[in-house]
Design a protein around this motif. Structure first.
Motif, short mmCIF file in Angstrom:
data_model
loop_
_atom_site.label_atom_id
_atom_site.label_comp_id
_atom_site.label_asym_id
_atom_site.label_seq_id
_atom_site.Cartn_x
_atom_site.Cartn_y
_atom_site.Cartn_z
N UNK A 142 30.67 28.54 42.17
CA UNK A 142 32.04 29.08 42.05
C UNK A 142 32.58 29.78 43.33
N UNK A 143 31.41 30.72 43.75
CA UNK A 143 31.61 31.54 45.09
C UNK A 143 31.85 30.82 46.11
N UNK A 144 31.43 29.76 46.33
CA UNK A 144 31.63 28.99 47.56
C UNK A 144 33.16 28.31 47.42
N UNK A 160 35.65 31.23 48.03
CA UNK A 160 35.52 31.62 49.35
C UNK A 160 36.16 30.75 50.16
N UNK A 161 35.98 29.58 50.07
CA UNK A 161 36.53 28.48 50.80
C UNK A 161 38.11 28.34 50.83
N UNK A 195 38.80 23.54 49.20
CA UNK A 195 37.55 24.14 48.16
C UNK A 195 37.02 23.15 47.37
N UNK A 196 37.57 22.23 46.78
CA UNK A 196 36.75 21.03 46.19
C UNK A 196 36.13 20.34 47.04
N UNK A 246 33.37 37.65 49.09
CA UNK A 246 34.10 38.69 49.26
C UNK A 246 34.62 38.74 50.82
N UNK A 247 33.92 38.24 51.78
CA UNK A 247 34.45 38.32 53.14
C UNK A 247 35.71 37.55 53.15
#
Length: 585
Positions: A112-114, A117-118, A148-149, A184-185
């Motif tokens: 989920x974070x990946x 973030x993307x 992102x996918x 977060x970044x």
């Protein structure tokens, strides 16, 4: 002046991957490996041993120990999560399965974070595709979702994620928290509270998972990137500096907490100047990050004009580049190279996703054919070996298994068989869909790599699971020891056992284990022959007689000695048997 983007994408190419399909795909990859297997050696069973010791009240929460030994990785949070889960789970849930439940969520949270973030990186104007003269270019939001996918698919496709991503170790917790900090970044320029909270929790989680130095470097590095240039068009220098200051404060607070908890350890282990070791590291980088790294290299080449552009232009590249660089340096300077490189996968997947809008048809076709041949071949090998174990035809695979894992008895499971058949049919359907006529979604080139990686892992965790449990666990070795002991042996001393071996005996047996000391009154002793070879002139061995040498059937280097105490005279501290005194004279 910003350089023109190399991405030329129309609206038809950013068709959204159905959310339900993506969720089911992630679950099909996550669940196998967490469900149905026993703890494997050595880090997996070791971490479980510390969790069990905490859950059973045999160790202090702020100082986990196992058989009197502290962990090799100064982590706290991963062991807490497993222990809490074991305490909260109902009685009918096996302890090892209960310990894995939070780690399933950590792997899902990494995905989920990946994705998020993307997604936020792709919202950067410099990452958007070229605007067409008469319109029709991809919508910014749809484009970011498609990228992102692709990042999630590239993350799943990485070969190194399969085993390490399904173990209950601090490495998986570090992967999750580094992915959360990556999100977060990327998202702080667009949102404040959710990315800010994520950044604080991620830095804290990294420190409590045994990586305070990594948390400090990532926090300081991301803050420096914010000071260099904002990541969003509407981010003023004031807001950018405020976010950078927030990251610095959170990083310093996390470092102070790690100092108070004594989590800092010097673990620099530089590679030796030998061609063999550098070859090993090269193979690790090559296969562990495959197939994300070739696409990431392609991204760096095609987006090279954006790297050094002023203001915002190259930040959607520099953020993941920084994360990959930090993880790569850690890989080269620590002994646990594979577990350090694991932390590069979220950012590397994001870089790989930015290659998708720049790939030509010929490159996409090459990826599809290589993937189809490789993973179809892997699936075929897995099925052939399983069929040989079941029927004896062909005979050679079964003979090889009997030679490499003597004593293994194969069994048939209808559930595993049906799941493997369903997964193989799904692979055939996926290949058929990919070669058919469909809209040219930019994430299509990563469907087969991710699907093939998931298929191979699922087949291994169903058809080969009994064999892998036999070869990768300490259960056969523990069974040999218990079979050579009386029904009620009383306490059993242990000497020189590794952390993983201690955890294995506590999990696979009901033996009452105590650490050997000179005044030990146990009748039986288990010693690690690799570390404690028996000889007549060793002080500890003078009171014990070797009864049996035992080896793991599939791992011959695991060698244990089973000893029985000599008569009472030999067990008295400070008293040497006459025959020993005569020999020594």
């Amino acid at each position: 002046m910003n350089q023109p983007t190399p991405a030329i994408v129309g609206q038809k190419a950013v068709k959204r991957l159905p959310r339900l399909a993506l969720l089911l795909f992630c679950l099909a990859y996550v669940l196998p490996g967490f469900i149905g297997r026993v703890p494997w050696k050595s880090d997996d069973i070791t971490s479980f041993g510390y969790m069990a010791a905490l859950a059973q009240g045999h160790a202090a929460w702020m100082n986990p120990t196992l058989g009197g030994l502290v962990p090799e990785v100064d982590a706290l949070l991963p062991y807490w999560l497993g222990a809490w889960s074991m305490q909260l789970a109902p009685a009918w849930v096996a302890p090892d399965l209960a310990a894995r439940l939070p780690f399933m969520l950590l792997l899902l949270l990494s995905m989920v974070a990946t994705w998020y973030g993307t997604y936020h990186l792709a919202r950067n104007p410099a990452a958007q595709p070229v605007a067409f003269a008469f319109g029709g270019e991809a919508n910014p939001t749809d484009y970011a979702r498609a990228i992102a996918d692709g990042a999630v698919l590239a993350f799943i496709a990485c070969l190194g994620l399969a085993q390490l991503g399904h173990e209950t170790t601090p490495a998986l917790a570090q992967l999750c928290f580094s992915a959360c900090f990556f999100y977060a970044g990327a998202a702080l320029p667009y949102r404040l509270w959710m990315p800010g909270v994520s950044a604080g929790l991620a830095l804290l989680g990294l420190s409590l998972s045994g990586a305070p130095s990594l948390a400090a470097v990532l926090g300081l590095g991301t803050a420096a990137l914010y000071m260099r240039a904002p990541l969003a068009p509407d981010a003023s220098p004031f807001h950018t500096r405020r976010r950078a200051a927030g990251l610095l404060i959170m990083t310093l607070a996390t470092a102070l907490l790690a100092t108070q908890l004594h989590l800092w350890r010097w673990r620099i282990d530089l590679p030796q100047a030998s061609w063999t070791e550098w070859q090993s590291l090269g193979r690790l980088f090559l296969w562990f990050t495959w197939p994300a790294w070739p696409l990431a290299v392609w991204t760096l080449w095609r987006w090279r004009r954006q790297w050094l552009s002023t203001r915002m232009a190259g930040m959607h590249l520099w953020l993941p580049i920084g994360f990959v660089a930090v993880a790569s340096v850690a890989t080269l300077t620590t002994s646990a190279a594979d577990r350090s490189l694991l932390l590069a996968l979220p950012a590397l997947a994001a870089l790989a996703a930015f290659a998708l809008p720049t790939l030509g048809r010929s490159v996409g076709a090459l990826i599809d054919w290589l993937t189809l041949i490789f993973f179809s071949g892997c699936a075929l090998v897995i099925w052939v070996v399983w069929f040989s174990l079941q029927t004896g035809v062909p005979a050679q695979p079964a003979a090889n298994v009997a030679r490499l894992a003597p004593g293994f008895v194969h069994s048939f499971s209808y559930l595993s068989f049906l799941i493997a058949v369903a997964a193989s049919l799904a692979w055939v359907g996926l290949v058929k869909w990919r070669v058919g006529r469909h809209p040219a979604a930019i994430w299509k080139s990563l469907v087969l790599p991710a699907g093939g990686s998931a298929l191979s892992w699922l087949l291994l965790m169903t058809l080969w699971l009994p064999l892998l449990n036999f070869a990768r666990s300490y259960e056969p070795l523990v069974r040999q020891v218990t079979q050579n002991l009386p029904t009620t042996p009383g306490c059993v001393s242990m000497l020189g056992l590794s952390r993983s071996q201690i955890a294995a005996f506590e999990f696979h047996s009901d033996l009452k284990l105590v650490t050997w000391q000179a005044n030990t009154r146990c009748t039986w002793l288990i010693a690690n022959l690799n570390l404690m070879p028996m000889s007549d002139d060793t002080e500890w061995s003078m009171n014990w007689q070797l009864q049996q040498k035992l080896r793991h059937p599939a791992e011959r280097k695991d060698s244990l000695g089973l000893y029985k105490a000599l008569p009472t005279l030999a067990q008295t501290p400070g008293v040497t048997p006459p025959e020993k005194r005569e020999k020594s004279n």
